[in-house]
Design an enzyme around this catalytic site. Structure first.
Site, PDB file in Angstrom:
ATOM      1  N   GLU A  15       0.849  -1.162   0.147  1.00  0.00           N
ATOM      2  CA  GLU A  15       0.146   0.106   0.068  1.00  0.00           C
ATOM      3  C   GLU A  15       0.869   1.185   0.141  1.00  0.00           C
ATOM      4  OE1 GLU A  15      -2.440   2.953   0.016  1.00  0.00           O
ATOM      5  OE2 GLU A  15      -0.963   2.972   1.672  1.00  0.00           O
ATOM      6  N   CYS A  62      -5.479   5.971   6.367  1.00  0.00           N
ATOM      7  CA  CYS A  62      -5.457   4.671   5.479  1.00  0.00           C
ATOM      8  C   CYS A  62      -6.653   4.154   5.295  1.00  0.00           C
ATOM      9  CB  CYS A  62      -4.516   3.810   6.431  1.00  0.00           C
ATOM     10  SG  CYS A  62      -3.967   2.296   5.459  1.00  0.00           S
ATOM     11  N   CYS A  65      -5.756  -0.431   6.604  1.00  0.00           N
ATOM     12  CA  CYS A  65      -6.083  -0.713   7.998  1.00  0.00           C
ATOM     13  C   CYS A  65      -7.322   0.138   8.468  1.00  0.00           C
ATOM     14  CB  CYS A  65      -4.915  -0.752   8.975  1.00  0.00           C
ATOM     15  SG  CYS A  65      -4.016   1.127   8.944  1.00  0.00           S
ATOM     16  N   HIS A  69      -6.930   3.333  12.952  1.00  0.00           N
ATOM     17  CA  HIS A  69      -6.737   4.849  13.290  1.00  0.00           C
ATOM     18  C   HIS A  69      -7.661   5.334  13.997  1.00  0.00           C
ATOM     19  CE1 HIS A  69      -2.573   4.939  11.599  1.00  0.00           C
ATOM     20  NE2 HIS A  69      -3.113   4.195  10.475  1.00  0.00           N
ATOM     21  N   ARG A 480       0.065  -4.417  11.458  1.00  0.00           N
ATOM     22  CA  ARG A 480       1.174  -4.039  10.870  1.00  0.00           C
ATOM     23  C   ARG A 480       2.080  -3.766  12.189  1.00  0.00           C
ATOM     24  NH1 ARG A 480      -2.251  -3.332   7.752  1.00  0.00           N
ATOM     25  NH2 ARG A 480      -2.000  -4.219   5.690  1.00  0.00           N
ATOM     26  N   SER A 503       4.210   1.244  10.220  1.00  0.00           N
ATOM     27  CA  SER A 503       4.812   1.242   9.168  1.00  0.00           C
ATOM     28  C   SER A 503       6.366   2.614   9.319  1.00  0.00           C
ATOM     29  CB  SER A 503       4.386   1.428   7.822  1.00  0.00           C
ATOM     30  OG  SER A 503       3.354   0.342   7.421  1.00  0.00           O
ATOM     31  N   CYS A 548       2.881  -0.393   4.601  1.00  0.00           N
ATOM     32  CA  CYS A 548       1.929   0.456   4.250  1.00  0.00           C
ATOM     33  C   CYS A 548       2.471   2.013   4.267  1.00  0.00           C
ATOM     34  CB  CYS A 548       0.284   0.211   5.123  1.00  0.00           C
ATOM     35  SG  CYS A 548      -0.768   1.602   4.642  1.00  0.00           S
ATOM     36  N   CYS A 551      -0.030   5.008   5.656  1.00  0.00           N
ATOM     37  CA  CYS A 551       0.221   4.952   6.961  1.00  0.00           C
ATOM     38  C   CYS A 551       1.396   5.691   7.585  1.00  0.00           C
ATOM     39  CB  CYS A 551       0.027   3.499   7.841  1.00  0.00           C
ATOM     40  SG  CYS A 551      -1.763   3.076   8.136  1.00  0.00           S
TER      41      CYS A 551
HETATM   42 NI1  NFE Z   1      -2.132   1.527   6.370  1.00  0.00          NI
HETATM   43 FE1  NFE Z   1      -1.517   0.492   9.471  1.00  0.00          FE
HETATM   44  C1  NFE Z   1      -1.660  -1.194   9.938  1.00  0.00           C
HETATM   45  C2  NFE Z   1      -1.732   1.351  10.915  1.00  0.00           C
HETATM   46  S1  NFE Z   1       0.405   1.035   9.060  1.00  0.00           S
HETATM   47  S2  NFE Z   1      -2.099  -0.115   7.230  1.00  0.00           S
HETATM   48  O1  NFE Z   1      -1.823  -2.074  10.527  1.00  0.00           O
HETATM   49  O2  NFE Z   1      -1.805   1.802  11.853  1.00  0.00           O
HETATM   50  O3  NFE Z   1       1.758   0.221   9.283  1.00  0.00           O
END
Ligand code: NFE
Ligand code: MG
Length: 569
Positions: A15, A62, A65, A69, A480, A503, A548, A551
């Site tokens: 991503e 994001c 996921c 958030h 992640r 990430s 990702c 993110c």
């Molecule tokens: Ni955009 Fe996320 C996850 C978050 S990033 S995927 O899992 O927080 O590493």
């Protein structure tokens, strides 16, 4: 020995936009650089907002996921304002986050990672009868039949004959690093296609509890999901039966397809248990609260830190130890070179190539990722880190499945610290979460049957009930890895908002002490790269983190101007 400079840009099947540079000597990687080449953002967008709206903005960090958030943001605001959510809301959040994990991990395994190990073109040479025999020896999954595998093979053959490989275009097909026999390749391709349909079905759970997916609805103080078994427009018996079926469907696929495929494929790639370990410090903030997020001892996946791959001790985690550095990142800080997120700054200062990409490895600053560090140390986060912290904490469920992996593959525990370990850990936690979902569902239904249908506590909804000034920390161990949202609130408005994302930890560049981030360190750790023109080994290790970048670089320059320059290739 000649040094070959390698650039992989973009890394596909992730991503967002990620560039990896490496130096290769004599078939191995000697140095690596991870560069996030995209720039976007939300932390500044959150400033001056009503904290009750923060989750809706933060969630847009994001689209992959999609719930994590929002939940991290709710927890940050609820921490700042000392809001307690009802038990039903906690369970519903666990169910939503749990299903997010399962969907994410299965999609990662089949659609983002499998083709690093599975040669689609080799599947054409398979004998469907033998493939069905193999698959049935591994699992009772009903579609593991000769007729189904034949159908899949015909579909892929038509595809290849048309010369338009579509989703399979960018593979290093025929690369000698592929080790699976044709029958195993066919089985994996069949499950790849099945997983596409399956994931769409199971994630409807988000729409039931949150109205839609991606980006379902939440509310500070609980969940915006009214429960009334006799009404039509609420969570009722019919909806709950739907949820029950999705959980069963998720569990069945994870246990009968993903898990056996993972173990079968891994058994051909055991050498990857000694490759790509990288950063030896692991951070897990913990996830899946029993009743209250403040009760850290009640988390299903425990919190803690492993240092130097030493599983004999689990060190405590305290959010006060988190800082972000910008030595290698295109930002400026006023008055510091490392900042705790409550005092974090988001000021972009692009100094990279203006017209054409040159080698970023020659530049001091080379990425849009800040570098999160814990007490100054680089950390690895994600399924493997959670698994190691759980294992070292004596978590029975995690120990049992880690033991199963090590036993089935006949590899020592040290094999966990690797590219293979990261991929295996993702499967381990998928099985555990899918099983746990059944319990959470029963808990929810049990409470409802007992007459408790509350999902929202509005006692602190009005800003008049809030302190004049407050700050909060919302933690979440996302698919992640460790995620944190830090918020400051004054006079009913957000004054600073910072997210430190999984990430960002893993994809970060070098810090002020010169320590590489987790992708970089992994690529520098006993890492082969046989043919720099077909860098499949780099893909294997970078994909094992499930990057990702959206993110990771959730920040925005207020002027927004640098974006176009960065994109020039
Ligand atoms: Ni955009 Fe996320 C996850 C978050 S990033 S995927 O899992 O927080 O590493
Ligand atoms: Mg941030």
């Amino acid at each position: 020995m000649a040094v070959t400079k390698v650039v992989v840009d973009p890394i596909t099947r992730i991503e967002g936009h990620l560039r990896i540079e490496a130096q290769q000597e004599n078939g191995r990687i000697t140095k690596a650089w991870s560069s996030a080449t995209q720039f976007r953002g939300l932390e500044l967008v959150l400033k001056d907002r009503d904290p009750r709206d923060a989750w809706a903005f933060a969630q847009r960090i994001c689209g992959v996921c999609t719930v994590v958030h929002a939940v991290a943001s709710l927890r940050a605001v609820e921490d700042a304002l000392d809001i307690r959510i009802p038990p039903n809301a906690n369970t519903i959040r666990n169910l939503m986050v749990g299903m997010q994990f399962i969907q994410d991990h299965v999609i990662h395994f089949y659609h983002l990672h499998a083709l690093d190990w599975v040669d689609v073109t080799s599947a054409l040479k398979a004998d469907p009868v033998a493939a069905a025999r193999l698959a049935r020896s591994l699992s009772p999954w009903p579609n593991n039949s000769e007729s189904h595998f034949k159908l899949v093979q015909d579909r892929v053959r038509t595809f290849v004959a048309s010369g338009q490989l579509g989703i399979f275009t960018n593979g290093y097909w025929g690369h000698p690093a592929y080790k699976l026999p044709p029958e195993a390749n066919l089985m994996a391709v069949a499950h790849y296609l099945e997983a596409l349909d399956w994931q769409r079905d199971i994630i409807r759970l988000h729409a039931i509890f949150g109205g839609k997916n991606p980006h379902p609805n939440f509310v500070v103080g609980g969940m915006a999901s009214a429960i009334n078994l006799d009404a039509r427009a609420t969570i009722n018996t019919e909806r709950l039966t739907d949820v029950h079926d999705m959980i069963r469907n998720a569990l069945r696929f994870v246990e009968q397809v993903y898990w056996p495929d993972l173990l079968a494929i891994a058994s051909f790639y055991k050498d990857w248990g000694a490759i790509g370990g990288g950063v030896k410090n692991h951070l897990a903030v913990g996830e899946f609260p029993k009743n209250d997020i403040r009760d850290v001892a009640g988390l299903y996946f425990p919190r803690g830190i492993i240092l130097d791959n030493d599983l004999s001790t689990v060190h405590p985690y305290d959010q006060a130890g988190v800082t972000e550095e910008i030595t290698s990142a295109w930002y400026e800080y006023e008055g510091a070179d490392a900042l705790h997120p409550w005092d974090g700054q988001t000021k972009a200062a692009y100094t990279g190539p203006k017209q054409k990409w040159t080698y970023l490895q020659d530049e001091k600053k080379y990425t849009w990722m800040k570098a999160p560090r814990y007490n100054g140390k680089a950390m690895q986060v994600g399924p493997l880190s959670r698994c190691l912290v759980g294992y070292a904490s004596g978590h029975d469920d995690i120990k049992a499945l880690v033991g199963e992996v090590l036993g089935r593959l006949d590899v020592p525990p040290a094999a966990l610290f690797s590219t293979l370990g990261r991929t295996a850990a993702r499967g381990i936690e998928s099985v555990l979460i899918a099983r746990k979902m059944v319990e959470w569902y029963d808990e929810l239904v049990g409470r409802i049957k007992g007459g408790d249908t509350r999902t929202f506590d509005g006692s602190k909804w009005e800003p008049g009930t809030w302190p004049k000034e407050s700050k909060g920390y919302g933690y979440m161990d996302a698919p992640r890895g460790a995620l944190g949202h830090w918020v400051r609130i004054k006079d009913g408005k957000i004054t600073n908002y910072q997210a430190v994302v999984p990430s960002t930890w893993n994809a970060s560049g070098r810090d002020k002490a010169g320590q590489p981030g987790a992708y970089e360190a992994a690529l520098q750790d006993n890492h082969p790269l046989v043919d720099p023109k077909r860098p499949i080994e780099i893909l294997r290790t970078v994909h094992s983190f499930d990057p990702c970048i959206a993110c990771g670089v959730h920040v925005l320059d207020a002027t927004g101007r640098q974006v176009t320059e960065v994109k020039v290739q």
